[in-house]
Design a protein around this motif. Structure first.
Motif, PDB file in Angstrom:
ATOM      1  N   TYR A 218       0.803  -1.226   0.000  1.00  0.00           N
ATOM      2  CA  TYR A 218       0.000   0.000   0.000  1.00  0.00           C
ATOM      3  C   TYR A 218       0.840   1.281   0.000  1.00  0.00           C
ATOM      4  N   ILE A 219       1.929   1.268   0.791  1.00  0.00           N
ATOM      5  CA  ILE A 219       2.734   2.498   0.865  1.00  0.00           C
ATOM      6  C   ILE A 219       3.328   2.804  -0.510  1.00  0.00           C
ATOM      7  N   ALA A 220       3.805   1.759  -1.172  1.00  0.00           N
ATOM      8  CA  ALA A 220       4.352   1.948  -2.522  1.00  0.00           C
ATOM      9  C   ALA A 220       3.251   2.354  -3.491  1.00  0.00           C
ATOM     10  N   ASP A 221       2.086   1.753  -3.343  1.00  0.00           N
ATOM     11  CA  ASP A 221       0.966   2.074  -4.246  1.00  0.00           C
ATOM     12  C   ASP A 221       0.540   3.534  -4.118  1.00  0.00           C
ATOM     13  N   VAL A 222       0.407   3.998  -2.881  1.00  0.00           N
ATOM     14  CA  VAL A 222      -0.018   5.391  -2.670  1.00  0.00           C
ATOM     15  C   VAL A 222       1.008   6.353  -3.270  1.00  0.00           C
ATOM     16  N   ASN A 223       2.281   6.041  -3.083  1.00  0.00           N
ATOM     17  CA  ASN A 223       3.316   6.897  -3.665  1.00  0.00           C
ATOM     18  C   ASN A 223       3.309   6.856  -5.189  1.00  0.00           C
ATOM     19  N   SER A 224       2.671   5.842  -5.738  1.00  0.00           N
ATOM     20  CA  SER A 224       2.610   5.703  -7.197  1.00  0.00           C
ATOM     21  C   SER A 224       1.408   6.404  -7.823  1.00  0.00           C
ATOM     22  N   PHE A 225       0.527   6.940  -7.013  1.00  0.00           N
ATOM     23  CA  PHE A 225      -0.559   7.739  -7.597  1.00  0.00           C
ATOM     24  C   PHE A 225       0.100   8.812  -8.477  1.00  0.00           C
ATOM     25  N   PRO A 226      -0.340   8.961  -9.711  1.00  0.00           N
ATOM     26  CA  PRO A 226       0.344   9.899 -10.621  1.00  0.00           C
ATOM     27  C   PRO A 226       0.575  11.281 -10.018  1.00  0.00           C
ATOM     28  N   VAL A 227      -0.422  11.799  -9.318  1.00  0.00           N
ATOM     29  CA  VAL A 227      -0.293  13.170  -8.816  1.00  0.00           C
ATOM     30  C   VAL A 227       0.779  13.255  -7.725  1.00  0.00           C
TER      31      VAL A 227
END
Lengths: 395, 326
Positions: free
Chosen positions: B221-230
């Motif tokens: 999840y932490i990596a995923d959130v940081n991967s949000f384009p914005v």
């Protein structure tokens, strides 16, 4: 005192109640959301979530199910997640906070929405049909279903939605004044506002109003048993019949939900089950058959089960709505396994919305959507063959 | 582009053209420059008992940022991070009570941003809630000529759900609408669930539902959130406040497990920063006789996930991280 003043609710400081314009109302009322059970909510015409005063002490109560640990940590014992929470942190639900080693609910008397719904919308088909339920919800949920239709309130913290101050006594009074036979704890996940729900149910009892709970059933046994003492019916959203689905799509576990349903049944509280059929993910014949057999063996043939239609929502927008034929296949399997009251939901006008006598086959309750067109059950029995029909038909 | 935006952009471009030129930073050609660079800057003198020495901290910050960009002048280095006319957010961390981001560091960064051409009123100090910022010693300010400061709760979240991998969240309007770029200013600390909470996890403060993403120790999840384009696009630089750090009992403030690190971790690659910070915490735990995080079943695997092929947020391979200690 005019009617408007009578129902005026004390909002937190600085907050005005949201009003809904005619255009918004028509837009919402005409949407398919109504058909699939989405509440008409105060936030539905808003494009973003806004916060409110986070520190209003009226909403803060010490939690009932937790234990204190070392170094100001606490362990929540309300749901099977059993979150261990550091000081000044919150649990998975987002509505319970550790403050200096004491655990608090932040949503006591703090619904973010209330509405008067037909009881059929919950759906509860064998509990006072044709009556209404005064329905409330707070922010928060202890799951994160990818198909959640109410994620704007269930997947947020209390500060991120506007809320009302509606203490238990006032909630019960409002339900009574609206001529609702029940208070429904619904829309989000009532497990996470347990204290508020419990106290409201007690207050409702004093005022002659029933309580019904619409839950995913992901709850520890002790709270379930306590709840059964004060509420009259519980509808459990059984999301699937595999652990894999629960872990990947729901972020929970199946086993505790099955245990919850058994507890409810053993406590003698009226139980109905809803199974949202999601194409390709939980609609396999084997899975449905195992579900039906488990229900027969552990809950008995009289527990109503509703196979309902999925619509693309939230994080599951890449799947189509459930074909009606799939729902009919699920019903056929459950019927064949011996369950007596198997319904199809979210398909208005489908004949499987009706209640049929399991013995003579006559229509006993004819429904279209949430409307009752005909009610034949008399004194809890089929008027034609006198077979007893399980449920709560009268107060 | 409407007339207002056109005029605004024209003015920005025009002013940029006439800016005084600082000496260019040196171009480093060594093989090392292919690696992700993390500066670990320390000066025990920045912390005098419990108070931070502002001038020493500013010097430490300058050294770190100049070393990172190989520049002789601090403003020249900052111009590689921001452009005049931009609105820059400073994402602090105010969830550790007395152990939160030091105001002195934020003030030092704001000072250098001003000198690099960012208007005071275009600097926004932010975190989740106004309440948290106030408890951390910041003064809430929405308007006026000075530096602004407010929480997500003041402006809400953008309505479009951001989705990547297993995560789906709303992102604060501060990041989506108000700021052109973000300087990430996390802490260096242990985390009871995720293992450590440094640069990547600090961005949980940008979303509406961080409580949902502590499952499986925050991985993925932490990596995923940081991967949000914005988020991926707008986070420009990370400056870890490691003036004091915490090696156990986090994220809550636990004075018995804190130590004076007297330093900053600086760089662009927040995966490399997290890896470096994690190793520092592990070393301290070993020194104090505590087991490795892996033995406590909270190794921060999300750091490796953030560096994998699906996320490509940075470098988690120590052989590809150039750590420069000053």
């Amino acid at each position: 005192m005019n009617q408007q003043d009578k129902y005026r609710i004390d909002l937190p400081p600085g907050k005005a109640p949201h009003t809904m314009g005619r255009r918004s109302f028509l837009k919402i009322a005409s949407s398919t959301c109504l058909l699939i059970g989405t509440p008409v909510l105060n936030w539905s015409n808003r494009s973003a979530l806004f916060a409110m005063s986070p520190d209003d002490k009226r909403f803060v109560r010490e939690a009932r199910f937790y234990e204190k640990l070392q170094h100001s940590q606490v362990r929540c014992k309300l749901c099977p997640r059993k979150c261990v929470i550091d000081d000044h942190e919150r649990g998975y639900c987002g509505v319970r906070e550790n403050q200096d080693g004491t655990y608090y609910t932040l949503v006591y008397s703090r619904p973010c929405t209330f509405h008067v719904d037909p009881i059929e919308k919950k759906p509860l088909f064998h509990f006072l049909p044709g009556t209404t339920a005064f329905s409330i919800a707070t922010a928060g949920c202890n799951l994160n279903c990818k198909f959640c239709q109410n994620w704007q309130i269930s997947q947020v913290t209390p500060e991120q939605v506007d809320s009302y101050y509606l203490p238990p006594k006032k909630t019960a009074t409002m339900a009574k004044d609206y001529n609702s036979k029940s208070i429904a704890y619904t829309y989000s996940e009532p497990t996470i506002f347990f204290e508020y729900m419990y106290d409201t149910a007690v207050e409702g009892k004093k005022q002659g109003v029933n309580s019904v709970v619409i839950t995913a059933g992901f709850m520890e046994k002790d709270p379930v048993k306590d709840l059964c003492k004060v509420v009259d019916a519980i509808k459990v959203d059984l999301k699937a019949f595999t652990e894999d689905y629960y872990q990947k799509v729901v972020r929970g576990n199946l086993k505790p939900v099955l245990e919850t349903m058994e507890t409810i049944r053993n406590q003698g509280t009226w139980l109905e089950i809803v199974y949202l059929v999601v194409p390709t993910l939980n609609d396999g014949e084997k899975e449905i058959r195992e579900l039906a057999r488990w229900t027969m063996a552990n809950l008995g043939p009289d527990v109503p089960i509703h196979f309902t239609r999925f619509y693309p929502q939230y994080l599951l927008k890449n799947l189509p709505p459930t074909p009606v034929s799939t729902l009919e296949k699920c019903k056929a399997i459950a019927d064949a396994e011996g369950l007596r009251y198997v319904y199809i939901g979210n398909v208005p006008g489908h004949p499987a919305e009706n209640t049929y006598c399991p013995k003579c086959g006559k229509i006993l309750v004819e429904r279209t959507g949430f409307l009752i067109k005909r009610m034949e059950i008399t004194d809890g029995r089929c008027p034609y063959c006198k077979t007893a029909i399980p449920g709560v038909w009268r107060i | 582009m409407d007339r207002r935006k056109f005029l605004k952009k024209s003015m920005i471009l025009g002013s940029a053209f006439w800016l005084p030129r600082f000496p260019a930073c040196k171009e480093k050609k060594s093989a090392l420059s292919e690696k992700s660079r993390v500066i670990v800057a320390q000066d025990p003198a920045v912390l005098n008992k419990r108070s931070v020495e502002g001038d020493k901290l500013l010097k430490l910050l300058d050294n770190a940022v100049q070393t990172y960009f190989d520049c002789d002048h601090p403003v020249d280095a900052w111009r590689k991070i921001v452009q005049p006319g931009e609105v820059i957010g400073l994402k602090v961390n105010c969830l550790s009570g007395r152990g939160s981001t030091h105001r002195e560091l934020v003030e030092a960064i704001a000072e250098r941003l001003r000198q690099a051409g960012i208007r005071e009123s275009d600097i926004i100090i932010w975190d989740r809630l106004n309440k948290d910022l106030e408890e951390c010693g910041f003064k809430i300010r929405y308007k006026g000529k000075g530096v602004k400061c407010f929480g997500n709760d003041a402006v809400g979240f953008a309505p479009n759900l951001q989705v990547f991998g297993q995560a789906g969240s709303l992102v604060t309007r501060i990041l989506t609408n108000l700021c052109d770029g973000i300087i990430n200013i996390p802490l260096l600390r242990d985390h009871s669930i995720a293992g450590v909470s440094i640069a990547l996890k600090n961005l949980f403060g940008a979303i509406h539902n961080p409580n949902k993403y502590h499952l499986n120790k925050g991985d993925p999840y932490i990596a995923d959130v940081n991967s949000f384009p914005v988020i991926r696009k707008k986070v420009r630089f990370t400056i870890v406040d490691a003036i004091e750090a915490q090696y156990h009992g986090g994220p809550s403030f636990m004075p018995q497990w804190r130590w004076k690190f007297g330093g900053l971790l600086v760089g662009y690659d927040r995966v490399a920063i997290d890896y470096t910070g994690w190793r520092i915490i592990e070393e301290k735990r070993k020194e104090k006789g505590l087991p490795a995080l892996k033995e406590e079943d909270r190794e921060p695997k999300y750091i490796f996930t953030a560096g994998d092929a699906d996320h490509q947020l940075g470098e988690a391979n120590p052989l590809k991280i150039e750590t420069i200690k000053i």
